[in-house]
Design a protein around this motif. Sequence first.
Motif, PDB file in Angstrom:
ATOM      1  N   THR A 206       9.397  10.681  -6.707  1.00 25.43           N
ATOM      2  CA  THR A 206       9.353  11.788  -7.429  1.00 25.43           C
ATOM      3  C   THR A 206       7.851  12.158  -8.038  1.00 25.43           C
ATOM      4  O   THR A 206       7.520  13.421  -7.763  1.00 25.43           O
ATOM      5  N   LEU A 207       7.163  11.236  -7.934  1.00 23.63           N
ATOM      6  CA  LEU A 207       5.679  11.470  -8.332  1.00 23.63           C
ATOM      7  C   LEU A 207       4.937  11.832  -7.055  1.00 23.63           C
ATOM      8  O   LEU A 207       4.073  12.731  -7.276  1.00 23.63           O
ATOM      9  N   ALA A 208       5.313  11.430  -5.923  1.00 24.30           N
ATOM     10  CA  ALA A 208       4.756  11.851  -4.544  1.00 24.30           C
ATOM     11  C   ALA A 208       5.071  13.168  -4.492  1.00 24.30           C
ATOM     12  O   ALA A 208       4.256  14.037  -4.064  1.00 24.30           O
ATOM     13  N   GLY A 209       6.256  13.666  -4.961  1.00 24.03           N
ATOM     14  CA  GLY A 209       6.591  15.088  -4.737  1.00 24.03           C
ATOM     15  C   GLY A 209       5.643  16.024  -5.567  1.00 24.03           C
ATOM     16  O   GLY A 209       5.384  16.939  -5.352  1.00 24.03           O
ATOM     17  N   ILE A 210       5.418  15.501  -6.768  1.00 27.72           N
ATOM     18  CA  ILE A 210       4.631  16.289  -7.681  1.00 27.72           C
ATOM     19  C   ILE A 210       3.187  16.454  -7.274  1.00 27.72           C
ATOM     20  O   ILE A 210       2.525  17.607  -7.254  1.00 27.72           O
ATOM     21  N   ILE A 211       2.570  15.262  -6.756  1.00 30.12           N
ATOM     22  CA  ILE A 211       1.322  15.344  -6.499  1.00 30.12           C
ATOM     23  C   ILE A 211       1.215  16.153  -4.902  1.00 30.12           C
ATOM     24  O   ILE A 211       0.240  16.921  -4.975  1.00 30.12           O
ATOM     25  N   ILE A 212       2.156  15.988  -4.126  1.00 29.11           N
ATOM     26  CA  ILE A 212       1.956  16.884  -2.947  1.00 29.11           C
ATOM     27  C   ILE A 212       2.150  18.341  -3.260  1.00 29.11           C
ATOM     28  O   ILE A 212       1.544  19.153  -2.733  1.00 29.11           O
TER      29      ILE A 212
ATOM     30  N   ILE B  46       0.961  -1.140  -0.044  1.00 27.02           N
ATOM     31  CA  ILE B  46       0.028   0.175   0.032  1.00 27.02           C
ATOM     32  C   ILE B  46       1.010   1.261  -0.058  1.00 27.02           C
ATOM     33  O   ILE B  46       1.683   1.471   0.925  1.00 27.02           O
ATOM     34  N   TYR B  47       0.599   2.207  -1.044  1.00 26.20           N
ATOM     35  CA  TYR B  47       1.185   3.429  -1.041  1.00 26.20           C
ATOM     36  C   TYR B  47       0.570   4.593  -0.784  1.00 26.20           C
ATOM     37  O   TYR B  47      -0.655   4.363  -1.347  1.00 26.20           O
ATOM     38  N   LEU B  48       0.778   5.179   0.194  1.00 21.09           N
ATOM     39  CA  LEU B  48       0.115   6.371   0.531  1.00 21.09           C
ATOM     40  C   LEU B  48       0.506   7.809   0.390  1.00 21.09           C
ATOM     41  O   LEU B  48       1.616   7.979   0.676  1.00 21.09           O
ATOM     42  N   ILE B  49       0.150   8.670  -0.363  1.00 18.56           N
ATOM     43  CA  ILE B  49       0.373   9.955  -0.822  1.00 18.56           C
ATOM     44  C   ILE B  49      -0.743  11.143  -0.575  1.00 18.56           C
ATOM     45  O   ILE B  49      -1.834  10.827  -1.020  1.00 18.56           O
TER      46      ILE B  49
END
Length: 59
Positions: A39-45, A11-14
Amino acid sequence: MVCRVILHQIIYLIGHLNSKNENIYVATGFRKWGNTNGTLAGIIISDLIVSGESKYRHI
């Protein structure tokens, strides 16, 4: 908003930590894929902070 991805029992949580503290964000559960998914998590956040929504929410 929390993006939750379940893949092979991982389970990945962002997103927001919880609805009570909407100014605290979390990105966790990437295991060995941290360099890529981080990297994707940084973009989403950053999208969540700036506009409150991310076009990558459903990835």
